[in-house]
Enzyme design. Sequence first.
Site, short mmCIF file in Angstrom:
data_model
loop_
_atom_site.label_atom_id
_atom_site.label_comp_id
_atom_site.label_asym_id
_atom_site.label_seq_id
_atom_site.Cartn_x
_atom_site.Cartn_y
_atom_site.Cartn_z
N ASP A 104 36.45 32.82 35.10
CA ASP A 104 35.72 32.73 36.37
C ASP A 104 34.50 33.63 36.46
O ASP A 104 34.41 34.66 35.79
CB ASP A 104 36.66 33.10 37.52
N HIS B 127 32.59 26.79 41.52
CA HIS B 127 33.18 28.02 42.06
C HIS B 127 32.28 28.59 43.17
O HIS B 127 32.19 29.80 43.34
CB HIS B 127 33.37 29.02 40.92
N HIS C 242 29.91 32.79 45.92
CA HIS C 242 31.22 33.43 45.84
C HIS C 242 31.65 34.09 47.15
O HIS C 242 32.15 35.23 47.16
CB HIS C 242 31.23 34.47 44.71
N HIS D 140 38.08 36.53 33.76
CA HIS D 140 36.71 36.56 34.29
C HIS D 140 35.71 36.91 33.19
O HIS D 140 35.92 37.86 32.44
CB HIS D 140 36.61 37.61 35.40
ZN LIG Z 1 35.67 34.17 41.39
#
Ligand SMILES: [Zn+2]
Length: 275
Positions: free
Chosen positions: A100, A151, A155, A245
Site C-alpha cells: 500500500d 487507494h 489517503h 507498505h
Molecule cells: Zn494506505
Amino acid sequence: MTDVSTASSVSRRVLLSLGGLTLISAFAPPAAAAASPGAAKAPAAARPPSPMRPGEMRPGQVLGDSHPVGVTTPHETGLNRHRPQYYVHKGSHAIALTIDDGPHPRYTPQVLALLQRYGITATFCQIGDEIGRHPALVREVADQGHLIANHTWTHPDLVRETRTAVREEIVRTSEILERTTGRTPDLFRAPYGAWSSRVLAECRTQGLRPLDWSVDPRDWSRPGVSSIVRTILRTTRTGSIILEHDGGGDRSQTVAALRTVLPRLLDEGYHFVTP
Ligand SMILES: [Zn+2]
C-alpha cells in the site's frame, strides 16, 4: 494510541452513518474466514495511521484511536451484501500480498525486484497523487503483471468525508490509473481500512470491490524487521491477505522483512494469488 490489546475480541469495527446518527458496529471477519482452515484473524491491531508524509495526519485521525473498543453489538445492516474482502478463497495455501501507499521511487522498485526474484504476483494499492508523480513506475508495476488497486487520491479517512469528497477521491484515482496503465481498477482499498456504508455504496456505484486484509504486521510503524517477519509468519494461514507498505515513509524495514518472509512462505508451501 489506544491499547489495542483490549480489542482482541473485536476483529472489525465499522462506523455506520445512518442519517445523522453514527453507530459503532463490530463484526467478526466474514463467514468465509471460518471456512478457511485455521484462518484466525491476526491479533486485533490499531489501524495503520500510515500518514502519507510527516505532518499530514490530523489529530485524532488514527482510527485505532477513533474507533471505540469493545462495542460488540452486531449491526451490519447494509454491509452484508457488499462488505470488504478479508481473505482470498483460491484453495489450500493460497495467500495474497498487498502493498500500500505507493508508488514510491525508492521502495517500489525494491519490492518489485523481490517479487520478480520469487515469481510472486502482488496487489499494489496506490494513491492517485503519487501515481501522478511517478507514472512510469506505475506502468512498470502493471507491466510486471501486478494488480493495482485504487487507494484514493490523498489517503484521507473516508469515514469523515462528505459523499462528494468520497466520490472524488475514488473517481479521480480510477481515472488516473486508467490513463496511466490503460486499465480501470476493479479493487478499492479504504485508507486505514476505514469502511462506512457510504464508502461501500460508492464502491458499488463505481464497480469496485472493497478489499481489506487479515494479516497486519504494522510495518508502517517500523516495529523492527524481526517483528514484521515474526507477525507475518505466525499469523499467515490459507486465505490470508497480508498488508505491507511501499510508500508513506521509510519502508526499508518492510523491504528487508519481505526479503526474509517471501522465501519462507514459499518454503512453507504457500503460493501467491490476487484477490
Ligand atoms: Zn494506505
